[in-house]
Design an enzyme around this catalytic site. Structure first.
Site, short mmCIF file in Angstrom:
data_model
loop_
_atom_site.label_atom_id
_atom_site.label_comp_id
_atom_site.label_asym_id
_atom_site.label_seq_id
_atom_site.Cartn_x
_atom_site.Cartn_y
_atom_site.Cartn_z
N LYS A 106 -96.48 52.89 52.23
CA LYS A 106 -95.18 53.49 51.94
C LYS A 106 -95.16 54.98 52.29
O LYS A 106 -94.14 55.49 52.76
CB LYS A 106 -94.83 53.28 50.46
CG LYS A 106 -94.50 51.83 50.11
CD LYS A 106 -93.39 51.28 50.98
CE LYS A 106 -92.93 49.90 50.54
NZ LYS A 106 -91.91 49.34 51.48
N SER A 151 -90.92 53.60 48.90
CA SER A 151 -91.14 53.44 47.46
C SER A 151 -91.64 54.76 46.90
O SER A 151 -92.28 55.55 47.62
CB SER A 151 -92.19 52.36 47.20
OG SER A 151 -92.62 52.36 45.85
N TYR A 177 -100.76 49.64 49.26
CA TYR A 177 -99.29 49.65 49.22
C TYR A 177 -98.75 51.07 49.27
O TYR A 177 -97.87 51.39 50.07
CB TYR A 177 -98.82 48.95 47.94
CG TYR A 177 -97.31 48.90 47.78
CD1 TYR A 177 -96.53 48.08 48.58
CD2 TYR A 177 -96.67 49.69 46.82
CE1 TYR A 177 -95.15 48.03 48.44
CE2 TYR A 177 -95.30 49.64 46.67
CZ TYR A 177 -94.54 48.81 47.48
OH TYR A 177 -93.17 48.78 47.33
#
Length: 263
Positions: A165, A149, A161
């Site tokens: 990533k 991402s 998150y």
């Protein structure tokens, strides 16, 4: 452009919906045999049926196979890879697509939230690639793509998150060096905010229409979010020998998006 994927055996984790479903469909159209996994048996069965409907006519007869699996469970990724290899007869290509986030901001999240987020993203990709490597070696090489991402380097809320990533992006670079002698390429594709039916951005648009419209105007030069099909096209290319010069590379598919969050 013929990507030369006809007859290849491709595995996609989380392939029953969203970006994973679009990738699986693109590979099927290119003539590959495709196996997908997902947690929802009904959704998985429906997706496999759709994939079979996308199969191109070939004397070899394309295969589509589904495995119900939760990639965060012990041994589940390995089981998926093993069952898929048996069903398709080989593993040439792998897409580690599953992702997600648990918990809120730093002070609101728990250690378990961070472990869960890393399990969904980085650790699942590690397990999937590790399980696929022996099968690829028997084929003389292979290609893997991990779906990361833009959050991996464009900061936004939920640090767990973005950190996971970022780990996926680093993983591809490190494994490209490690697995290169076995002729196994590893790359990463980093989508921006992708709008697809049933996804989080569609829900956000329905629940907070004005805020969504402001986000779309502010962060996207083209005035719209990306699509799952746009991501799938890039993934299919990177998996193919047409992209044999790409190894350890991270490719953003974000339409020059500014920030990954509406907040």
């Amino acid at each position: 452009m013929d990507l030369g994927l006809a007859g290849k055996a491709a595995l996609v984790t989380g392939g029953s919906r969203g970006i994973g479903r679009a990738i699986a469909g693109r590979l099927m159209v290119e003539g590959a045999h495709v196996a997908i996994c997902g947690r929802d048996a009904a959704a998985l069965e429906r997706a496999v049926g759709e994939l079979r409907g996308q199969a191109v006519a070939s004397e070899a007869g394309q295969k589509a196979h589904g495995v119900v699996a939760d990639v965060t469970g012990p041994g589940e990724v390995e089981r998926f890879v093993g069952e898929a290899a048996d069903a398709l007869g080989a593993v040439d290509l792998l897409v580690a697509n599953v992702g997600g986030s648990a918990g809120g901001l730093l002070q609101e999240s728990t250690p378990e939230d961070w472990v869960r987020t890393f399990d969904l993203n980085l650790f699942h990709a590690v397990r999937a690639i590790r399980a696929a490597v022996p099968h690829m070696e028997r084929r003389g090489g292979g290609s893997a793509v991990s779906i990361a991402s833009i959050s991996g380097w464009k900061p936004g809320p939920r640090a767990q998150y973005g950190a996971a990533k970022a780990g996926e992006i680093f993983l591809a670079g490190a494994l490209a060096w490690e697995l290169g002698p076995q002729r196994i390429r590893v790359n990463t594709v980093s989508p921006g905010s992708i709008l697809f039916p049933g996804g989080g951005w569609e829900r956000f648009r329905a629940e907070q229409a004005e805020r969504f419209a402001e986000f779309e105007r502010r962060e996207f030069p083209w005035g719209r979010l990306g699509t799952a099909e746009e991501v799938a096209d890039v993934v299919a290319f990177l998996l193919s020998d047409r992209a044999r010069g790409f190894n350890g590379t991270n490719v953003a598919v974000d339409g020059a998006q500014g920030r990954p969050s509406a907040f």
